[in-house]
Design a protein around this motif. Sequence first.
Motif, short mmCIF file in Angstrom:
data_model
loop_
_atom_site.label_atom_id
_atom_site.label_comp_id
_atom_site.label_asym_id
_atom_site.label_seq_id
_atom_site.Cartn_x
_atom_site.Cartn_y
_atom_site.Cartn_z
N ASP A 82 0.82 -1.21 0.00
CA ASP A 82 0.00 0.00 0.00
C ASP A 82 0.86 1.28 0.00
O ASP A 82 0.45 2.30 -0.55
N ILE A 135 -9.30 7.81 -6.77
CA ILE A 135 -8.83 6.59 -6.10
C ILE A 135 -8.17 5.65 -7.12
O ILE A 135 -7.37 4.80 -6.78
N HIS A 161 -3.16 12.14 -9.12
CA HIS A 161 -4.02 11.88 -7.96
C HIS A 161 -4.06 13.05 -6.96
O HIS A 161 -5.14 13.50 -6.56
N ARG A 190 -7.35 14.96 -5.04
CA ARG A 190 -7.64 14.64 -3.63
C ARG A 190 -7.63 15.92 -2.80
O ARG A 190 -8.53 16.15 -1.98
N GLY A 218 -17.58 5.82 -0.84
CA GLY A 218 -16.58 5.97 0.22
C GLY A 218 -17.22 6.30 1.55
O GLY A 218 -16.86 5.76 2.58
N GLY A 219 -18.21 7.19 1.52
CA GLY A 219 -18.78 7.66 2.77
C GLY A 219 -20.00 6.89 3.22
O GLY A 219 -20.52 7.14 4.30
N THR A 276 -19.22 2.05 3.87
CA THR A 276 -18.19 1.78 4.87
C THR A 276 -18.65 2.13 6.29
O THR A 276 -18.62 1.29 7.18
N SER A 332 -19.83 -0.26 9.54
CA SER A 332 -19.16 -0.19 10.85
C SER A 332 -20.19 0.01 11.95
O SER A 332 -20.03 -0.49 13.07
N ARG A 354 -4.12 -3.68 -6.61
CA ARG A 354 -3.11 -2.90 -7.31
C ARG A 354 -2.61 -3.73 -8.51
O ARG A 354 -2.83 -4.94 -8.55
N TYR A 400 -7.40 -6.51 3.34
CA TYR A 400 -7.38 -5.78 4.61
C TYR A 400 -8.05 -6.59 5.73
O TYR A 400 -7.65 -6.53 6.89
N ALA A 415 -7.69 -0.97 8.04
CA ALA A 415 -8.99 -0.82 7.38
C ALA A 415 -9.11 0.46 6.56
O ALA A 415 -9.93 0.53 5.64
N PHE A 416 -8.31 1.49 6.88
CA PHE A 416 -8.34 2.72 6.09
C PHE A 416 -7.22 2.75 5.05
O PHE A 416 -7.03 3.75 4.37
N GLY A 417 -6.47 1.67 4.93
CA GLY A 417 -5.35 1.65 4.01
C GLY A 417 -4.20 2.50 4.53
O GLY A 417 -4.23 3.02 5.66
N PHE A 418 -3.16 2.59 3.69
CA PHE A 418 -1.97 3.38 4.02
C PHE A 418 -1.47 4.05 2.77
O PHE A 418 -1.86 3.69 1.68
N HIS A 453 -3.27 6.86 -0.89
CA HIS A 453 -4.73 6.71 -1.02
C HIS A 453 -5.42 6.46 0.32
O HIS A 453 -6.62 6.15 0.33
N CYS A 459 -7.60 6.43 3.40
CA CYS A 459 -8.96 6.95 3.40
C CYS A 459 -9.02 8.44 3.74
O CYS A 459 -8.54 8.86 4.79
C1 HEM Z 1 -15.24 3.23 8.44
C2 HEM Z 1 -15.37 3.92 7.36
C3 HEM Z 1 -14.43 3.89 6.18
C4 HEM Z 1 -13.55 2.93 5.78
C5 HEM Z 1 -13.22 1.60 6.46
C6 HEM Z 1 -12.90 3.40 4.58
C7 HEM Z 1 -11.92 2.70 3.89
C8 HEM Z 1 -11.19 3.20 2.82
C9 HEM Z 1 -10.11 2.51 2.16
C10 HEM Z 1 -9.62 1.13 2.50
C11 HEM Z 1 -9.62 3.34 1.21
C12 HEM Z 1 -8.45 3.03 0.25
C13 HEM Z 1 -7.15 3.12 0.97
C14 HEM Z 1 -5.94 2.72 0.16
O1 HEM Z 1 -6.06 2.37 -1.03
O2 HEM Z 1 -4.84 2.74 0.74
C15 HEM Z 1 -10.40 4.54 1.23
C16 HEM Z 1 -10.23 5.61 0.39
C17 HEM Z 1 -11.11 6.68 0.34
N1 HEM Z 1 -12.14 6.94 1.22
FE1 HEM Z 1 -12.72 5.86 2.80
N2 HEM Z 1 -13.42 4.62 4.25
C18 HEM Z 1 -14.36 4.97 5.20
C19 HEM Z 1 -15.08 6.14 5.26
C20 HEM Z 1 -15.03 7.15 4.34
C21 HEM Z 1 -15.83 8.34 4.38
C22 HEM Z 1 -16.83 8.71 5.46
C23 HEM Z 1 -15.52 9.06 3.28
C24 HEM Z 1 -16.16 10.39 2.95
C25 HEM Z 1 -15.79 11.29 2.23
C26 HEM Z 1 -14.48 8.33 2.55
C27 HEM Z 1 -13.87 8.73 1.37
C28 HEM Z 1 -12.78 8.10 0.79
C29 HEM Z 1 -12.10 8.60 -0.40
C30 HEM Z 1 -12.47 9.85 -1.18
C31 HEM Z 1 -11.04 7.71 -0.68
C32 HEM Z 1 -10.01 7.79 -1.80
C33 HEM Z 1 -8.76 8.46 -1.30
C34 HEM Z 1 -7.65 8.55 -2.35
O3 HEM Z 1 -7.65 7.81 -3.33
O4 HEM Z 1 -6.77 9.40 -2.17
N3 HEM Z 1 -14.22 7.18 3.23
N4 HEM Z 1 -11.36 4.44 2.24
#
Ligand code: HEM
Length: 420
Positions: free
Chosen positions: A69, A101, A108, A112, A258-259, A262, A266, A310, A333, A361-364, A367, A369
């Motif tokens: 990641d 994403i 990117h 972002r 995304g929002g 997920t 949870s 990837r 994950y 869970a949010f990645g690293f 990208h 989260c």
């Molecule tokens: C518990 C809740 C959430 C989880 C587990 C989650 C998980 C993730 C994961 C796994 C990724 C990709 C990470 C990577 O590739 O390294 C991601 C990206 C993203 N998430 Fe979340 N997400 C959550 C909530 C949200 C919320 C509330 C938003 C609202 C805006 C959001 C918006 C995004 C966006 C825009 C990306 C793309 C970021 C990028 O590519 O730079 N996520 N999320």
Amino acid sequence: MSTLTDQQAAVDAVPLEEIDVSRPELYQNDTWRPWFARLRAEAPVHYLADSVTGPFWSVTNHHLIKEVDTNHQVFSSEAGGVVIAEPEDLESGELQGESFIQLDEPKHAPQRQAVTPAVAPPNLAELEPLIRERAIDILENLPVGETFNWVQEVSIELTGRMLATLLGFPYEERHKLIYWSDLTTAIPQVTGDDSIDMKKRHEELMEAAGAFYKLWDERAAAPPQFDLISMLAHGEDTRNMNEDPGRFLGTLLLLIVGGNDTTRNSISGGVIALNEAPDEYQKLRDNPGLIPNMVSEFIRWQTPVIHMRRTALQDYELGGKQIKEGDKVVMWYLSGNRDESVFENADRLIIDRPNARQHVAFGFGIHRCMGNRLAEMQLRILWEEIGTRFKQVELVGDVERLSNNFIRGIKDVPVRLHPI
Ligand code: HEM
């Protein structure tokens, strides 16, 4: 439901090289644990030569997931997208959705950055009272004394209301956002359901695009505001996004999915987890100060995004295995968050687990989260408000889950409330 012994026997009967953790039924039946446990123990970097989405590598332990990641120079999100299904399978019709994403650098970062302020701490502080008000409204109107589906009445309601607020989407039409979000991830290669009418799906997503174009035009003509569409419409690198329909729709769907899915899962997962661990539920009643840590633990335990994919841009040695240029590499994950070498008793919910925040869970990396703080805030507020009203949200029936290898989705959580 099969017992753990049956599940283990099923796993042991399959040769290592044939293990396929992309089968959506593993997530619907909640039988994925022993499959990943075997991969982590025997082949944390594992190659499957043949699957419905072609050959792929599975990466299943915590540190190797981080290695992939955080190395975006080698492991591209753009070359093949971020889900295990192939890009050509994802869209029907002419329009190919594209969002940041699925972009590598340098494309990117500016996109972002254009939307990050909407979910950065100052804006979240502004949003907190509104989220609390909405959470209270939902909780005060629940049918105490009756059995009802927590997913429908609480998880979907709260995230739908929040999403409408973030996007500046008409509040009374917020159910459409939820429908479009569900539709976006309803692809046969992800759900295992071949009956999905992809033409109809495409038409409905076009309807979504139409609604977003309308909002876009309104916001572009008005002074900048603090919602995501306004930010995109006025952002230096994004203000012409509406001229590229694929990028336009893809970006808005990213923000919705995304929002939505997920956070929703949870919220549902937390109720299941606490009911499975009555001692932890008691810890929470005794010490509500544990809520912030519990929220991280819920997210680890649930892991709402099961995988990210990837594509290798060059040959690379990972955990002693030779990845070749062009190979598909899937970071699971869900498995990384059950890695016993990082999380002791990883299958158990422990709300005061000292390293809960180390979850993947949010990645690293680039990208990671974007909405992680918003998600945590929603969960924190909801549990604070639940705690002042109900001594228990009791699970009273069988949980129903989605057949989906990307979103760890929960459809039905039958509960009864016990007021304080
Ligand atoms: C518990 C809740 C959430 C989880 C587990 C989650 C998980 C993730 C994961 C796994 C990724 C990709 C990470 C990577 O590739 O390294 C991601 C990206 C993203 N998430 Fe979340 N997400 C959550 C909530 C949200 C919320 C509330 C938003 C609202 C805006 C959001 C918006 C995004 C966006 C825009 C990306 C793309 C970021 C990028 O590519 O730079 N996520 N999320």
